[in-house]
Design a protein around this motif. Structure first.
Motif, PDB file in Angstrom:
ATOM      1  N   MET A  15     -11.621 -13.728   1.032  1.00 56.29           N
ATOM      2  CA  MET A  15     -10.420 -13.380   1.803  1.00 56.29           C
ATOM      3  C   MET A  15      -9.386 -14.490   1.663  1.00 56.29           C
ATOM      4  N   GLU A  16      -8.140 -14.114   1.487  1.00 56.21           N
ATOM      5  CA  GLU A  16      -7.062 -15.067   1.285  1.00 56.21           C
ATOM      6  C   GLU A  16      -6.100 -15.055   2.471  1.00 56.21           C
ATOM      7  N   LEU A  17      -5.212 -16.041   2.489  1.00 56.26           N
ATOM      8  CA  LEU A  17      -4.242 -16.122   3.587  1.00 56.26           C
ATOM      9  C   LEU A  17      -3.380 -14.873   3.667  1.00 56.26           C
ATOM     10  N   ARG A  18      -3.067 -14.285   2.513  1.00 57.82           N
ATOM     11  CA  ARG A  18      -2.223 -13.084   2.539  1.00 57.82           C
ATOM     12  C   ARG A  18      -2.900 -11.963   3.316  1.00 57.82           C
ATOM     13  N   HIS A  19      -4.248 -11.868   3.234  1.00 59.31           N
ATOM     14  CA  HIS A  19      -4.948 -10.847   4.005  1.00 59.31           C
ATOM     15  C   HIS A  19      -4.747 -11.060   5.509  1.00 59.31           C
ATOM     16  N   LEU A  20      -4.799 -12.342   5.932  1.00 63.13           N
ATOM     17  CA  LEU A  20      -4.582 -12.628   7.357  1.00 63.13           C
ATOM     18  C   LEU A  20      -3.168 -12.259   7.767  1.00 63.13           C
ATOM     19  N   ARG A  21      -2.200 -12.534   6.896  1.00 62.16           N
ATOM     20  CA  ARG A  21      -0.805 -12.201   7.219  1.00 62.16           C
ATOM     21  C   ARG A  21      -0.635 -10.686   7.320  1.00 62.16           C
ATOM     22  N   TYR A  22      -1.258  -9.936   6.403  1.00 60.34           N
ATOM     23  CA  TYR A  22      -1.177  -8.475   6.463  1.00 60.34           C
ATOM     24  C   TYR A  22      -1.779  -7.961   7.768  1.00 60.34           C
ATOM     25  N   PHE A  23      -2.945  -8.500   8.104  1.00 57.30           N
ATOM     26  CA  PHE A  23      -3.619  -8.046   9.321  1.00 57.30           C
ATOM     27  C   PHE A  23      -2.784  -8.343  10.564  1.00 57.30           C
ATOM     28  N   VAL A  24      -2.261  -9.575  10.677  1.00 57.67           N
ATOM     29  CA  VAL A  24      -1.487  -9.956  11.864  1.00 57.67           C
ATOM     30  C   VAL A  24      -0.226  -9.098  11.975  1.00 57.67           C
ATOM     31  N   ALA A  25       0.431  -8.847  10.860  1.00 55.29           N
ATOM     32  CA  ALA A  25       1.641  -8.014  10.896  1.00 55.29           C
ATOM     33  C   ALA A  25       1.325  -6.620  11.435  1.00 55.29           C
ATOM     34  N   LEU A  26       0.247  -6.009  10.952  1.00 52.63           N
ATOM     35  CA  LEU A  26      -0.118  -4.678  11.433  1.00 52.63           C
ATOM     36  C   LEU A  26      -0.564  -4.724  12.886  1.00 52.63           C
ATOM     37  N   ALA A  27      -1.293  -5.787  13.261  1.00 52.35           N
ATOM     38  CA  ALA A  27      -1.743  -5.906  14.653  1.00 52.35           C
ATOM     39  C   ALA A  27      -0.558  -6.041  15.602  1.00 52.35           C
ATOM     40  N   GLU A  28       0.499  -6.649  15.164  1.00 58.72           N
ATOM     41  CA  GLU A  28       1.671  -6.826  16.029  1.00 58.72           C
ATOM     42  C   GLU A  28       2.572  -5.589  16.028  1.00 58.72           C
ATOM     43  N   GLU A  29       2.670  -4.890  14.882  1.00 57.32           N
ATOM     44  CA  GLU A  29       3.535  -3.710  14.805  1.00 57.32           C
ATOM     45  C   GLU A  29       2.817  -2.434  15.254  1.00 57.32           C
ATOM     46  N   LEU A  30       1.478  -2.371  14.988  1.00 61.75           N
ATOM     47  CA  LEU A  30       0.668  -1.174  15.258  1.00 61.75           C
ATOM     48  C   LEU A  30       1.318   0.074  14.645  1.00 61.75           C
ATOM     49  N   HIS A  31       1.858  -0.138  13.443  1.00 64.42           N
ATOM     50  CA  HIS A  31       2.514   0.954  12.722  1.00 64.42           C
ATOM     51  C   HIS A  31       2.562   0.538  11.253  1.00 64.42           C
ATOM     52  N   PHE A  32       1.917   1.330  10.388  1.00 69.52           N
ATOM     53  CA  PHE A  32       1.779   0.928   8.985  1.00 69.52           C
ATOM     54  C   PHE A  32       3.128   0.798   8.281  1.00 69.52           C
ATOM     55  N   ALA A  33       4.028   1.729   8.511  1.00 70.39           N
ATOM     56  CA  ALA A  33       5.311   1.703   7.805  1.00 70.39           C
ATOM     57  C   ALA A  33       6.138   0.493   8.230  1.00 70.39           C
ATOM     58  N   ARG A  34       6.189   0.243   9.540  1.00 64.90           N
ATOM     59  CA  ARG A  34       6.971  -0.914  10.018  1.00 64.90           C
ATOM     60  C   ARG A  34       6.347  -2.228   9.536  1.00 64.90           C
ATOM     61  N   ALA A  35       5.026  -2.326   9.589  1.00 63.75           N
ATOM     62  CA  ALA A  35       4.366  -3.543   9.136  1.00 63.75           C
ATOM     63  C   ALA A  35       4.587  -3.759   7.638  1.00 63.75           C
ATOM     64  N   ALA A  36       4.506  -2.669   6.854  1.00 65.88           N
ATOM     65  CA  ALA A  36       4.733  -2.794   5.413  1.00 65.88           C
ATOM     66  C   ALA A  36       6.160  -3.231   5.125  1.00 65.88           C
ATOM     67  N   GLN A  37       7.111  -2.680   5.865  1.00 61.31           N
ATOM     68  CA  GLN A  37       8.510  -3.091   5.665  1.00 61.31           C
ATOM     69  C   GLN A  37       8.687  -4.570   6.005  1.00 61.31           C
ATOM     70  N   ARG A  38       8.081  -5.012   7.070  1.00 61.64           N
ATOM     71  CA  ARG A  38       8.139  -6.427   7.470  1.00 61.64           C
ATOM     72  C   ARG A  38       7.539  -7.329   6.393  1.00 61.64           C
ATOM     73  N   LEU A  39       6.486  -6.857   5.732  1.00 64.81           N
ATOM     74  CA  LEU A  39       5.816  -7.639   4.695  1.00 64.81           C
ATOM     75  C   LEU A  39       6.450  -7.448   3.322  1.00 64.81           C
ATOM     76  N   ASN A  40       7.385  -6.503   3.231  1.00 67.29           N
ATOM     77  CA  ASN A  40       8.049  -6.191   1.963  1.00 67.29           C
ATOM     78  C   ASN A  40       7.051  -5.684   0.916  1.00 67.29           C
ATOM     79  N   ILE A  41       6.132  -4.844   1.363  1.00 70.21           N
ATOM     80  CA  ILE A  41       5.191  -4.181   0.455  1.00 70.21           C
ATOM     81  C   ILE A  41       5.181  -2.695   0.786  1.00 70.21           C
ATOM     82  N   ALA A  42       4.568  -1.880  -0.059  1.00 74.09           N
ATOM     83  CA  ALA A  42       4.495  -0.432   0.172  1.00 74.09           C
ATOM     84  C   ALA A  42       3.399  -0.126   1.188  1.00 74.09           C
TER      85      ALA A  42
END
Length: 305
Positions: A1-28
């Motif tokens: 597991m890499e730091l990027r995985h933790l960042r992805y997880f935290v973003a989704l945990a805070e947004e609780l919405h895949f589309a918003r979290a993906a936009q925040r992370l600038n990924i699909a």
């Protein structure tokens, strides 16, 4: 597991919405879904409860969120510390000095200014015998030394003069030459000399006077030299700056006749210094204009007195 995985997880945990979290992370969004599934497979635990309409953290997700945030915060602190250390803003610098550099005030001025500019850098300062400082700086045990020139130096070292001083004479009170406006070198031919670490002044006085100096003691520091003068053990050729800061009973100072015998306080450092903290200190030193002391200042002070 890499730091990027933790960042992805935290973003989704805070947004609780895949589309918003993906936009925040600038990924699909599909990429985020794949990454979250990869984390859950690695942990063998469900971190999110997902339906068509909602995303929620599971109890395992709540625990993992607290730890993931802590890891990211620690990494951010470490990254910041590394960058600051690379710029020479944190860490430790070792300063070595001889006593006359402290009497002259250049040591205090440089360390005070450096601490003001780099408050997170620990400055360690220690007095050393003068003859040992060049080797300590060259070997890296000391980063910057404050010495009194002239002295022999390895080719790997450079100096920057901070104070241009001159030598004078320290005499016991009641010495026949104490009342003279200026003491001629030949007047000292029969004297016993208490020699400081910087012996250049003593030997130059003897050379001008045409005699070999009779060294009765070489106690080391300037304070020890002046103490022995105060005890009547001999006279001493010392930097003029000490007369402004040392006030011992039974010691008087007198100028030497003839051409001024110069002595300089300088910073000593390695050529091509690689350490960022030392480079910052050296840059400050080099940018400092030299201070000049003149026998004329002494003459003016005597006339006013």
């Amino acid at each position: 597991m890499e730091l990027r995985h933790l960042r992805y997880f935290v973003a989704l945990a805070e947004e609780l919405h895949f589309a918003r979290a993906a936009q925040r992370l600038n990924i699909a969004p599909p990429t985020l879904t794949v990454q979250i599934q990869e984390i859950e497979r690695t942990l063998a635990a469900r971190l999110f409860a997902r339906t068509r309409r909602s995303v929620a953290l599971t109890p395992a997700g709540e625990v993992f969120l607290a730890e993931a945030r802590a890891v990211l915060e620690r990494f951010a602190r470490a990254e910041s510390a590394g960058r600051r250390a690379g710029r020479g803003e944190i860490g430790r610098i070792a300063i070595g000095y001889v006593g006359s550099a402290a009497y002259a005030g250049v040591l205090q001025d440089q360390t005070r200014r450096f601490r003001a500019g780099f408050p997170a850098v620990e400055v360690g300062a220690r007095e050393w015998p003068m003859e040992s400082l060049p080797g300590l700086v060259a070997d890296g045990e000391v980063d910057v030394g404050f010495v009194r020139l002239p002295m022999a130096l390895p080719r790997s070292l450079r100096t920057h003069v901070l104070l241009r001083d001159y030598f004078c004479l320290a005499l016991p009170v009641g010495h026949p030459a104490a009342g003279e406006a200026a003491v001629a070198p030949e007047r000292l031919a029969g004297e016993g000399f208490v020699a400081p670490e910087q012996g250049a002044g003593t030997y130059e006085v003897a050379r001008r006077g045409g005699f070999a100096p009779r060294i009765v003691s070489a106690p080391g520091s300037l304070l020890a030299v002046l103490t022995q003068v105060s005890l009547g053990m001999g006279v001493a050729v010392v930097p003029s700056v000490v007369r402004e800061v040392v006030n011992l009973p039974n010691v008087v100072f007198a100028p030497l006749a003839g051409e001024t015998i110069a002595s300089e306080v300088a910073a000593l450092f390695r050529t091509g210094e690689a350490g960022p903290m030392a480079r910052n200190f050296i840059r400050q030193v080099i940018d400092t204009p030299e201070l000049r002391l003149s026998p004329d200042d002494w003459a003016r002070a005597r006339s006013v007195g």
